[in-house]
Design a protein around this motif. Sequence first.
Motif, mmCIF file in Angstrom:
data_model
loop_
_atom_site.group_PDB
_atom_site.id
_atom_site.type_symbol
_atom_site.label_atom_id
_atom_site.label_comp_id
_atom_site.label_asym_id
_atom_site.label_seq_id
_atom_site.Cartn_x
_atom_site.Cartn_y
_atom_site.Cartn_z
ATOM 1 N N ARG A 7 69.658 -26.174 15.124
ATOM 2 C CA ARG A 7 71.009 -26.619 15.467
ATOM 3 C C ARG A 7 71.852 -25.414 15.921
ATOM 4 N NH1 ARG A 7 73.508 -28.740 10.474
ATOM 5 N NH2 ARG A 7 71.684 -30.030 10.199
ATOM 6 N N ARG A 8 71.746 -24.312 15.190
ATOM 7 C CA ARG A 8 72.543 -23.123 15.542
ATOM 8 C C ARG A 8 72.062 -22.510 16.847
ATOM 9 N NH1 ARG A 8 75.395 -20.226 10.588
ATOM 10 N NH2 ARG A 8 75.676 -22.109 9.383
ATOM 11 N N TRP A 9 70.736 -22.527 17.070
ATOM 12 C CA TRP A 9 70.186 -21.955 18.292
ATOM 13 C C TRP A 9 70.673 -22.755 19.492
ATOM 14 C CZ3 TRP A 9 66.529 -24.043 21.804
ATOM 15 C CH2 TRP A 9 66.054 -23.138 22.755
ATOM 16 N N ARG A 10 70.741 -24.080 19.337
ATOM 17 C CA ARG A 10 71.210 -24.938 20.421
ATOM 18 C C ARG A 10 72.671 -24.682 20.756
ATOM 19 N NH1 ARG A 10 68.503 -30.357 18.642
ATOM 20 N NH2 ARG A 10 66.550 -30.279 19.799
ATOM 21 N N ALA A 11 73.472 -24.336 19.745
ATOM 22 C CA ALA A 11 74.899 -24.087 19.975
ATOM 23 C C ALA A 11 75.080 -22.869 20.878
ATOM 24 C CB ALA A 11 75.609 -23.891 18.642
ATOM 25 N N LYS A 12 74.145 -21.923 20.826
ATOM 26 C CA LYS A 12 74.091 -20.780 21.743
ATOM 27 C C LYS A 12 75.454 -20.162 22.024
ATOM 28 C CE LYS A 12 69.936 -21.400 24.484
ATOM 29 N NZ LYS A 12 69.338 -22.261 25.438
ATOM 30 N N VAL A 13 76.174 -19.845 21.003
ATOM 31 C CA VAL A 13 77.487 -19.247 21.213
ATOM 32 C C VAL A 13 77.360 -17.741 21.077
ATOM 33 C CG1 VAL A 13 79.901 -19.302 20.519
ATOM 34 C CG2 VAL A 13 78.460 -21.297 20.155
ATOM 35 N N GLU A 14 77.925 -17.032 22.023
ATOM 36 C CA GLU A 14 77.886 -15.573 21.966
ATOM 37 C C GLU A 14 78.836 -15.101 20.869
ATOM 38 O OE1 GLU A 14 75.879 -13.673 23.815
ATOM 39 O OE2 GLU A 14 75.082 -15.519 24.719
ATOM 40 N N ARG A 15 78.474 -14.024 20.202
ATOM 41 C CA ARG A 15 79.375 -13.445 19.222
ATOM 42 C C ARG A 15 80.492 -12.700 19.941
ATOM 43 N NH1 ARG A 15 79.885 -11.839 14.051
ATOM 44 N NH2 ARG A 15 77.912 -12.606 13.302
ATOM 45 N N GLY A 16 81.716 -13.069 19.646
ATOM 46 C CA GLY A 16 82.844 -12.398 20.283
ATOM 47 C C GLY A 16 83.852 -11.970 19.247
ATOM 48 N N GLY A 17 85.108 -11.870 19.664
ATOM 49 C CA GLY A 17 86.168 -11.489 18.738
ATOM 50 C C GLY A 17 86.569 -12.667 17.873
ATOM 51 N N LEU A 18 87.649 -12.486 17.102
ATOM 52 C CA LEU A 18 88.139 -13.559 16.250
ATOM 53 C C LEU A 18 88.625 -14.722 17.109
ATOM 54 C CD1 LEU A 18 90.097 -11.422 13.630
ATOM 55 C CD2 LEU A 18 87.949 -12.643 13.273
ATOM 56 N N LEU A 19 88.521 -15.923 16.586
ATOM 57 C CA LEU A 19 88.897 -17.125 17.348
ATOM 58 C C LEU A 19 90.399 -17.346 17.373
ATOM 59 C CD1 LEU A 19 86.095 -19.541 16.136
ATOM 60 C CD2 LEU A 19 86.257 -18.338 18.324
ATOM 61 N N GLY A 20 91.123 -16.705 16.468
ATOM 62 C CA GLY A 20 92.567 -16.882 16.441
ATOM 63 C C GLY A 20 93.197 -15.995 15.392
ATOM 64 N N ASP A 21 94.506 -16.111 15.278
ATOM 65 C CA ASP A 21 95.264 -15.308 14.339
ATOM 66 C C ASP A 21 95.243 -15.952 12.956
ATOM 67 O OD1 ASP A 21 97.450 -13.081 14.056
ATOM 68 O OD2 ASP A 21 98.236 -14.879 13.065
ATOM 69 N N ALA A 22 94.888 -15.165 11.943
ATOM 70 C CA ALA A 22 94.724 -15.705 10.589
ATOM 71 C C ALA A 22 95.998 -16.380 10.072
ATOM 72 C CB ALA A 22 94.291 -14.593 9.638
ATOM 73 N N ARG A 23 97.150 -15.765 10.344
ATOM 74 C CA ARG A 23 98.420 -16.347 9.852
ATOM 75 C C ARG A 23 98.751 -17.644 10.581
ATOM 76 N NH1 ARG A 23 102.745 -12.679 6.848
ATOM 77 N NH2 ARG A 23 103.033 -14.639 5.758
ATOM 78 N N ASP A 24 98.456 -17.667 11.892
ATOM 79 C CA ASP A 24 98.675 -18.913 12.638
ATOM 80 C C ASP A 24 97.842 -20.043 12.040
ATOM 81 O OD1 ASP A 24 100.399 -17.618 14.318
ATOM 82 O OD2 ASP A 24 98.993 -17.475 16.012
ATOM 83 N N PHE A 25 96.594 -19.724 11.699
ATOM 84 C CA PHE A 25 95.737 -20.739 11.102
ATOM 85 C C PHE A 25 96.334 -21.206 9.762
ATOM 86 C CE2 PHE A 25 91.829 -18.816 13.358
ATOM 87 C CZ PHE A 25 91.901 -19.740 14.374
ATOM 88 N N ALA A 26 96.843 -20.261 8.976
ATOM 89 C CA ALA A 26 97.407 -20.611 7.659
ATOM 90 C C ALA A 26 98.601 -21.557 7.823
ATOM 91 C CB ALA A 26 97.815 -19.352 6.903
ATOM 92 N N ARG A 27 99.393 -21.303 8.864
ATOM 93 C CA ARG A 27 100.568 -22.168 9.097
ATOM 94 C C ARG A 27 100.140 -23.532 9.593
ATOM 95 N NH1 ARG A 27 103.287 -17.068 11.376
ATOM 96 N NH2 ARG A 27 104.036 -16.182 9.411
ATOM 97 N N LYS A 28 99.175 -23.523 10.515
ATOM 98 C CA LYS A 28 98.647 -24.765 11.058
ATOM 99 C C LYS A 28 98.071 -25.637 9.945
ATOM 100 C CE LYS A 28 95.837 -25.786 15.120
ATOM 101 N NZ LYS A 28 94.940 -25.145 16.091
ATOM 102 N N ALA A 29 97.422 -24.982 8.985
ATOM 103 C CA ALA A 29 96.800 -25.709 7.870
ATOM 104 C C ALA A 29 97.840 -26.190 6.859
ATOM 105 C CB ALA A 29 95.781 -24.808 7.188
ATOM 106 N N GLY A 30 99.083 -25.643 6.972
ATOM 107 C CA GLY A 30 100.115 -25.996 5.988
ATOM 108 C C GLY A 30 99.989 -25.225 4.698
ATOM 109 N N TYR A 31 99.245 -24.085 4.743
ATOM 110 C CA TYR A 31 99.042 -23.279 3.534
ATOM 111 C C TYR A 31 100.228 -22.366 3.259
ATOM 112 C CZ TYR A 31 94.059 -24.550 3.952
ATOM 113 O OH TYR A 31 92.861 -25.204 4.037
ATOM 114 N N GLU A 32 101.027 -22.091 4.293
ATOM 115 C CA GLU A 32 102.233 -21.258 4.086
ATOM 116 C C GLU A 32 103.285 -21.609 5.114
ATOM 117 O OE1 GLU A 32 101.131 -17.113 6.417
ATOM 118 O OE2 GLU A 32 100.769 -17.187 4.284
#
Length: 255
Positions: free
Chosen positions: A230-255
């Motif tokens: 399943r992971r091999w099929r996803a064939k995603v290259e390793r890159g940088g972070l997908l987003g800003d950690a604080r933005d994710f926390a706000r989006k999730a409603g954690y802060e």
Amino acid sequence: MTTSGQFCAIAAVNDDAIAAACLRRSPDIAEGSLSLHEIGGAESMGAAYNRGLAGTDAPYVVLLHQDVYLPEGWLARAAKEIGRLESAHPDWAVAGVYGLTTDGRHAGRVWDAVFGHELTSSVRLPAEVQSLDELLLIVRRDRFAGFDPNLPSFHLYGTDAVQSALQSGYGAFALDLPVVHNNRPIESLGGGYADAYRYMQAKWADRLPIATSVCTLSRNPWHLARVRLRRWRAKVERGGLLGDARDFARKAGYE
Ligand SMILES: [Mn+2]
């Protein structure tokens, strides 16, 4: 429960930019209320964490990934949840924020950057678990015997810690302590993962199957083969972070 001197955090860091963008930005760590001990040059996660544990007297130790962000107020919430756990299940030794219950259901809440949503709990928390995701573990150090120094690489030590606690007659629990896991796609399950998987298959042969958040630990080779495919099929290259950690926390409603 108060937090001063009760908790400390340990992380193995091999990518300074990721630690700076995620873990070290956590308000409790940035403001110094949760002291962070970073371990570099780790040969295995167990060895790194054992080194970290040897360097602290804190009764509760948080062991976590460099790509985890602890939302504002996390430490106070952790102290409250651990206090509750101490009264409801005084025999606990290991806890975490995400794991699989003894009947195989998902327990805990984590914002997962790769999935782009919160992994939700299908059970009430705290919940007794058979495995915990390695992104964040909390150990009660007077009961925790340490990580297995022979478990190779950087995988499955959460499951190993849970199974060791259960074998010693202690409990292991997923808590309601949401965090952001600013993880990245891929991570093949070959190499180090396969080494750790084989070691765990042999070590816990009489406890298999053990459900984990990545791949069921089983005698049947199909489980690992299917997840690797399943992971091999996803064939995603390793890159940088997908987003800003604080933005994710706000989006999730954690802060
Ligand atoms: Mn991670």
